[in-house]
Design an enzyme around this catalytic site. Structure first.
Site, PDB file in Angstrom:
ATOM      1  N   GLU A  32       0.903  -1.120  -0.396  1.00 43.51           N
ATOM      2  CA  GLU A  32       0.120   0.073  -0.075  1.00 43.51           C
ATOM      3  C   GLU A  32       0.783   1.125   0.068  1.00 43.51           C
ATOM      4  O   GLU A  32       1.557   2.140   0.992  1.00 43.51           O
ATOM      5  CB  GLU A  32      -0.867  -0.040   1.295  1.00 43.51           C
ATOM      6  CG  GLU A  32      -1.713   1.105   1.221  1.00 43.51           C
ATOM      7  CD  GLU A  32      -2.783   1.876   0.443  1.00 43.51           C
ATOM      8  OE1 GLU A  32      -3.706   0.776  -0.344  1.00 43.51           O
ATOM      9  OE2 GLU A  32      -2.404   2.684  -0.374  1.00 43.51           O
ATOM     10  N   GLY A  37      -7.000   0.365   3.784  1.00 42.92           N
ATOM     11  CA  GLY A  37      -7.837   1.146   4.358  1.00 42.92           C
ATOM     12  C   GLY A  37      -8.780   1.678   2.047  1.00 42.92           C
ATOM     13  O   GLY A  37      -9.357   0.986   1.989  1.00 42.92           O
ATOM     14  N   GLY A 182     -25.707  14.134 -11.730  1.00 45.16           N
ATOM     15  CA  GLY A 182     -26.160  13.486 -10.560  1.00 45.16           C
ATOM     16  C   GLY A 182     -26.414  12.089 -10.395  1.00 45.16           C
ATOM     17  O   GLY A 182     -27.672  11.529 -10.881  1.00 45.16           O
ATOM     18  N   GLU A 204     -26.998  17.695 -14.156  1.00 49.29           N
ATOM     19  CA  GLU A 204     -27.158  16.963 -14.963  1.00 49.29           C
ATOM     20  C   GLU A 204     -26.915  17.220 -16.137  1.00 49.29           C
ATOM     21  O   GLU A 204     -28.130  17.216 -16.745  1.00 49.29           O
ATOM     22  CB  GLU A 204     -27.776  15.949 -14.201  1.00 49.29           C
ATOM     23  CG  GLU A 204     -28.363  14.486 -14.596  1.00 49.29           C
ATOM     24  CD  GLU A 204     -27.182  13.788 -14.711  1.00 49.29           C
ATOM     25  OE1 GLU A 204     -26.592  14.077 -13.868  1.00 49.29           O
ATOM     26  OE2 GLU A 204     -27.003  12.902 -15.770  1.00 49.29           O
ATOM     27  N   GLY A 269     -18.136  10.102 -12.397  1.00 47.75           N
ATOM     28  CA  GLY A 269     -17.499   9.081 -12.575  1.00 47.75           C
ATOM     29  C   GLY A 269     -15.883   8.948 -12.114  1.00 47.75           C
ATOM     30  O   GLY A 269     -15.205   9.912 -11.650  1.00 47.75           O
ATOM     31  N   HIS A 437     -43.888  -7.476  14.438  1.00 47.84           N
ATOM     32  CA  HIS A 437     -45.032  -5.937  13.928  1.00 47.84           C
ATOM     33  C   HIS A 437     -44.281  -4.621  14.764  1.00 47.84           C
ATOM     34  O   HIS A 437     -44.371  -5.948  16.489  1.00 47.84           O
ATOM     35  CB  HIS A 437     -46.312  -6.758  14.179  1.00 47.84           C
ATOM     36  CG  HIS A 437     -47.288  -5.031  13.192  1.00 47.84           C
ATOM     37  ND1 HIS A 437     -47.499  -4.436  12.147  1.00 47.84           N
ATOM     38  CD2 HIS A 437     -48.270  -4.339  14.216  1.00 47.84           C
ATOM     39  CE1 HIS A 437     -48.229  -3.811  12.648  1.00 47.84           C
ATOM     40  NE2 HIS A 437     -49.210  -3.725  14.157  1.00 47.84           N
TER      41      HIS A 437
END
Ligand SMILES: Cc1cc2nc3c(=O)[nH]c(=O)nc-3n(C[C@H](O)[C@H](O)[C@H](O)COP(=O)(O)OP(=O)(O)OC[C@H]3O[C@@H](n4cnc5c(N)ncnc54)[C@H](O)[C@@H]3O)c2cc1C
Length: 459
Positions: A32, A37, A182, A204, A269, A437
């Site tokens: 890493e 993480g 969006g 958007e 993206g 319930h």
């Protein structure tokens, strides 16, 4: 050989794969170059959801009076929001590190590079020294990075443009924020900052947000976000973003205008991350979309695997984790294959949006139903009765094909539908299971009963 496998990248895909290999008895190292993480823990899922949790409390506080709780006004202490977020991220990172330690996974802090199909070179962060390791297998779990479209000013000194990495580690609340895109990430940031009082605008290109969802869900989430004070410009093409100015073209009319924007997040993206020079040198196949793999997560090399965002299959942590398990099991001699058929996805807006399954293109023999949260007792008691579930059911086989939800706790409820789809359960049998319930999960039973035309609680 130094290792059974070396994993490059310690995000959810990488650490899951490494731990699984260790659990199955393999000696494994994880390389890493940044924080353990990966994106999920440090700049993605964890910090964004920590901030959304604070935003949720701001929403609760703003609504408290209608529950009979007088709070005489409330204030956002963003310093405390930041402190809480950073504590959660750090605890989560420490937890992953302790899991890796427990399973005796060697953590090599540095830049990993594949030199041959059995060799990984690590350039250590600490002193820039280099060491080459021999390994039976390699897993590439190098993740993704925000996509930067051509219309964005390439000058790195332009402080008006921020990445999601910067927004999840932001220390001061912005007064205004414009979000280009969006999609899931754009909508989540819009919801969280608007509840802190930031003036938010979304731009958007398409004629609606969340285009992966059915039209009714998109329409409802847009309605909810607008009611929270967010401005949404759909069918707007961004032409340029530069020094606090965004030039947009209204697609339907062709008219252009310039919008002021103190801070702009580009959320259009993500691109897969991999070292093309190294992949070319070794001969590992990839495209612009990601590193190519088969269903066992193998690249074109028998002993080199790729998982997670780097493969371009999805940008979801739980997909990366599952791919990690598949790669690990194949490395350790089991035969496992990845199945992308049933992937739940959650948008952590307020209310949440969630989906699973595929809406069929051919609707013959398919029943589409809509069941409201207002028909769920727990939701009405708690004042979370905005929203609905949409189901697509194969009437002949009485199986569920897809479910989409907008409403509070949608992200929790969706898993029940995912299980029903994955296990190909007969929905009539599911409705015979007793549900407690009053609970939100009763909506699963009742919506399925509604699809079968025999629900008690709703007409
Ligand atoms: C703002 C935001 C919110 C998100 N929220 C969610 C969510 O709620 N739920 C969800 O499912 N997904 C979410 N995602 C997506 C999720 O974070 C990713 O799908 C996930 O992190 C992918 O995991 P990964 O293992 O592929 O790699 P990553 O988490 O991207 O990690 C890759 C790691 O590899 C390291 N690396 C890369 N190259 C090298 C190298 N050569 N040498 C050494 N190390 C290297 C990187 O430093 C990085 O730490 C979110 C993303 C963002 C940006």
């Amino acid at each position: 050989m130094d290792y059974k496998a070396i994993v490059i990248g310690s995000g959810p895909g990488g650490y899951t794969a490494a731990i699984k290999i260790a659990q199955l008895g393999g000696k494994v190292a994880i390389v890493e170059r940044d924080l353990v993480g990966g994106i999920c823990t440090n700049w993605g899922c964890t910090p964004s959801k920590a901030m959304i949790t604070s935003a949720k409390y701001a929403k609760f506080a703003s609504e408290a009076e209608s529950y009979g709780v007088l709070n005489n006004g409330f204030k956002i202490d963003f310093e405390r929001v930041v402190q809480r977020r950073d504590e959660i991220v750090s605890n989560s990172r420490n937890h992953i590190r302790s899991l890796l330690d427990h399973w005796r996974v060697d953590i090599l802090h540095g830049e990993g590079e594949v030199i041959s199909n059995n060799t990984v070179r690590v350039k250590f962060n600490q002193d820039n020294s280099e060491k080459t390791f021999e390994t039976e297998n390699i897993i590439l779990a190098t993740g993704s990075t925000p996509h930067t479209p051509d219309f964005v000013n390439s000058d790195e000194n332009d402080n008006s443009i921020v990445s999601s990495n910067r927004l999840v580690s932001i220390k001061e609340l912005p007064e205004e924020l414009t979000i280009i895109g969006g999609g899931i990430i754009g909508l989540e940031f819009s919801a969280l900052f608007s509840h802190f009082g930031t003036k938010v605008r979304i731009i958007e290109y398409m004629n609606r947000c969340l285009t992966g969802m059915c039209g009714e869900i998109s329409e409802e989430i847009q309605k909810q976000l607008v009611s929270q004070g967010i401005e949404i410009l759909t069918s707007h093409k961004v032409l340029s973003v530069k020094e606090g100015k965004i030039t947009v073209e209204e697609i339907t009319t062709g008219a252009t205008k310039i919008l002021d924007s103190q801070m702009t997040l580009v959320a259009t993206g993500r691109d897969p991350v991999f070292n093309t020079q190294s992949l070319d040198h070794v001969g590992i196949k990839y495209s612009k979309k990601g590193i190519e793999t088969d269903s066992k997560m193998k690249t074109n090399f028998e002993n080199i695997y790729a998982i997670g965002d780097a493969t371009g299959h999805s940008v979801l942590a739980h997909v990366a984790m599952r791919q990690g398990i598949i790669a690990a099991e194949n490395i350790m001699g089991q035969t496992s294959e990845m199945n992308y058929d049933v992937i739940p996805a959650v948008v952590y807006t307020l209310p949440e949006v969630a989906s699973v399954g595929v809406i069929p293109e051919d609707m013959s023999g398919v029943k589409e139903v809509k069941f409201p949260f207002s028909a769920n007792l727990r939701a009405t008691i708690e004042g979370h009765d905005i929203g609905f579930v949409k189901l697509w059911v194969n009437t002949q086989t009485q199986t569920l094909l897809a479910a989409q939800i907008i409403g509070d706790y949608a992200g929790e409820i969706i898993q029940a539908y995912a299980d029903i789809i994955a296990l190909k359960l007969n929905i009539s049998n599911v409705t015979n299971i007793i549900h407690a319930h009053p609970t939100y999960n009763e909506i699963v039973k009742n919506s399925l009963e509604f699809a079968l035309g025999r629900v008690i609680e709703y007409v």
